[in-house]
Design a protein around this motif. Structure first.
Motif, PDB file in Angstrom:
ATOM      1  N   PHE A  37      40.073  48.344  37.091  1.00  0.00           N
ATOM      2  CA  PHE A  37      38.656  48.040  37.274  1.00  0.00           C
ATOM      3  C   PHE A  37      37.791  49.080  36.594  1.00  0.00           C
ATOM      4  O   PHE A  37      38.228  50.177  36.279  1.00  0.00           O
ATOM      5  CB  PHE A  37      38.292  47.929  38.755  1.00  0.00           C
ATOM      6  CG  PHE A  37      38.415  49.217  39.522  1.00  0.00           C
ATOM      7  CD1 PHE A  37      37.328  50.070  39.650  1.00  0.00           C
ATOM      8  CD2 PHE A  37      39.618  49.568  40.121  1.00  0.00           C
ATOM      9  CE1 PHE A  37      37.438  51.250  40.352  1.00  0.00           C
ATOM     10  CE2 PHE A  37      39.735  50.743  40.830  1.00  0.00           C
ATOM     11  CZ  PHE A  37      38.644  51.593  40.948  1.00  0.00           C
ATOM     12  N   LEU A  39      33.736  50.509  37.130  1.00  0.00           N
ATOM     13  CA  LEU A  39      32.656  50.471  38.112  1.00  0.00           C
ATOM     14  C   LEU A  39      31.476  51.305  37.636  1.00  0.00           C
ATOM     15  O   LEU A  39      31.658  52.365  37.038  1.00  0.00           O
ATOM     16  CB  LEU A  39      33.180  51.029  39.441  1.00  0.00           C
ATOM     17  CG  LEU A  39      32.224  51.103  40.609  1.00  0.00           C
ATOM     18  CD1 LEU A  39      31.881  49.709  41.096  1.00  0.00           C
ATOM     19  CD2 LEU A  39      32.847  51.917  41.730  1.00  0.00           C
ATOM     20  N   ALA A  76      30.625  48.705  32.778  1.00  0.00           N
ATOM     21  CA  ALA A  76      31.766  48.417  33.657  1.00  0.00           C
ATOM     22  C   ALA A  76      32.937  47.868  32.845  1.00  0.00           C
ATOM     23  O   ALA A  76      34.092  48.251  33.065  1.00  0.00           O
ATOM     24  CB  ALA A  76      31.351  47.434  34.755  1.00  0.00           C
ATOM     25  N   TYR A  97      33.727  39.747  37.335  1.00  0.00           N
ATOM     26  CA  TYR A  97      32.668  40.707  37.661  1.00  0.00           C
ATOM     27  C   TYR A  97      32.281  40.515  39.109  1.00  0.00           C
ATOM     28  O   TYR A  97      32.280  39.398  39.622  1.00  0.00           O
ATOM     29  CB  TYR A  97      31.402  40.464  36.826  1.00  0.00           C
ATOM     30  CG  TYR A  97      31.479  40.906  35.405  1.00  0.00           C
ATOM     31  CD1 TYR A  97      31.377  42.246  35.061  1.00  0.00           C
ATOM     32  CD2 TYR A  97      31.616  39.977  34.377  1.00  0.00           C
ATOM     33  CE1 TYR A  97      31.419  42.655  33.736  1.00  0.00           C
ATOM     34  CE2 TYR A  97      31.657  40.375  33.051  1.00  0.00           C
ATOM     35  CZ  TYR A  97      31.561  41.711  32.749  1.00  0.00           C
ATOM     36  OH  TYR A  97      31.603  42.104  31.437  1.00  0.00           O
ATOM     37  N   GLU A 108      25.513  47.834  42.203  1.00  0.00           N
ATOM     38  CA  GLU A 108      26.885  48.178  41.835  1.00  0.00           C
ATOM     39  C   GLU A 108      27.462  47.020  41.042  1.00  0.00           C
ATOM     40  O   GLU A 108      27.375  45.863  41.450  1.00  0.00           O
ATOM     41  CB  GLU A 108      27.723  48.389  43.089  1.00  0.00           C
ATOM     42  CG  GLU A 108      29.197  48.547  42.826  1.00  0.00           C
ATOM     43  CD  GLU A 108      30.028  48.490  44.097  1.00  0.00           C
ATOM     44  OE1 GLU A 108      31.099  47.871  44.056  1.00  0.00           O
ATOM     45  OE2 GLU A 108      29.595  49.046  45.123  1.00  0.00           O
ATOM     46  N   CYS A 110      31.056  45.839  39.165  1.00  0.00           N
ATOM     47  CA  CYS A 110      32.477  46.106  39.018  1.00  0.00           C
ATOM     48  C   CYS A 110      33.104  45.021  38.151  1.00  0.00           C
ATOM     49  O   CYS A 110      32.919  43.834  38.413  1.00  0.00           O
ATOM     50  CB  CYS A 110      33.156  46.141  40.387  1.00  0.00           C
ATOM     51  SG  CYS A 110      34.913  46.558  40.309  1.00  0.00           S
ATOM     52  N   TYR A 112      36.818  43.742  37.047  1.00  0.00           N
ATOM     53  CA  TYR A 112      38.188  43.957  37.483  1.00  0.00           C
ATOM     54  C   TYR A 112      39.098  42.840  37.000  1.00  0.00           C
ATOM     55  O   TYR A 112      38.645  41.748  36.647  1.00  0.00           O
ATOM     56  CB  TYR A 112      38.266  44.081  39.009  1.00  0.00           C
ATOM     57  CG  TYR A 112      37.824  42.845  39.767  1.00  0.00           C
ATOM     58  CD1 TYR A 112      38.753  41.906  40.201  1.00  0.00           C
ATOM     59  CD2 TYR A 112      36.484  42.614  40.050  1.00  0.00           C
ATOM     60  CE1 TYR A 112      38.359  40.776  40.893  1.00  0.00           C
ATOM     61  CE2 TYR A 112      36.081  41.499  40.740  1.00  0.00           C
ATOM     62  CZ  TYR A 112      37.023  40.573  41.161  1.00  0.00           C
ATOM     63  OH  TYR A 112      36.624  39.447  41.838  1.00  0.00           O
TER      64      TYR A 112
END
Length: 121
Positions: A37, A39, A76, A97, A108, A110, A112
């Motif tokens: 991931f 972030l 990210a 996402y 935030e 992320c 991944y």
């Protein structure tokens, strides 16, 4: 503002394939490395907060916030790619996402997915 300011994605020269599907057509997954991931948490600056407040009264796109979110997604994704490559992957499957509010101070983002090693089928 041009379309390039609202787009994203991977640099074609990154050397790693990222797909949202669980498989890559034309390739076989030789090894699953595991979850990776990237972030980032971004705060909003005062100017965009005021602009967003005014826009919410009259309607319309919040361009400053849109641009910030695009930049956050790209950062990210860059971090996801760095982690995947550092672990020996040449592809990431099932990439997603996730965007959440980090309190009232920011957002935030992320990126991944699952790092894998693929080869042509």
């Amino acid at each position: 503002m041009g379309i390039e300011e609202y787009g994203g994605g991977i640099d074609p020269g990154a050397g790693i394939l990222v797909v949202t599907s669980n498989e890559v057509p034309g390739y076989r997954i030789d090894r699953v490395i595991g979850e990776v991931f990237g972030l980032t948490v971004r705060s909003r600056h005062l100017g965009s907060q005021i602009g967003a407040g005014l826009k919410s009264m009259f309607g319309g796109e919040l361009r400053g916030l849109t641009k910030t979110l695009v930049e956050s997604r790209n950062q990210a994704m860059d971090r996801l790619l760095e982690q995947a490559q550092a672990r020996g992957a040449n592809a990431v499957v099932a990439m997603r996402y996730d965007v959440t509010e980090a309190g009232e101070s920011g957002t935030e983002v992320c990126a991944y997915g699952t790092a894998v090693v693929v080869s042509p089928a």
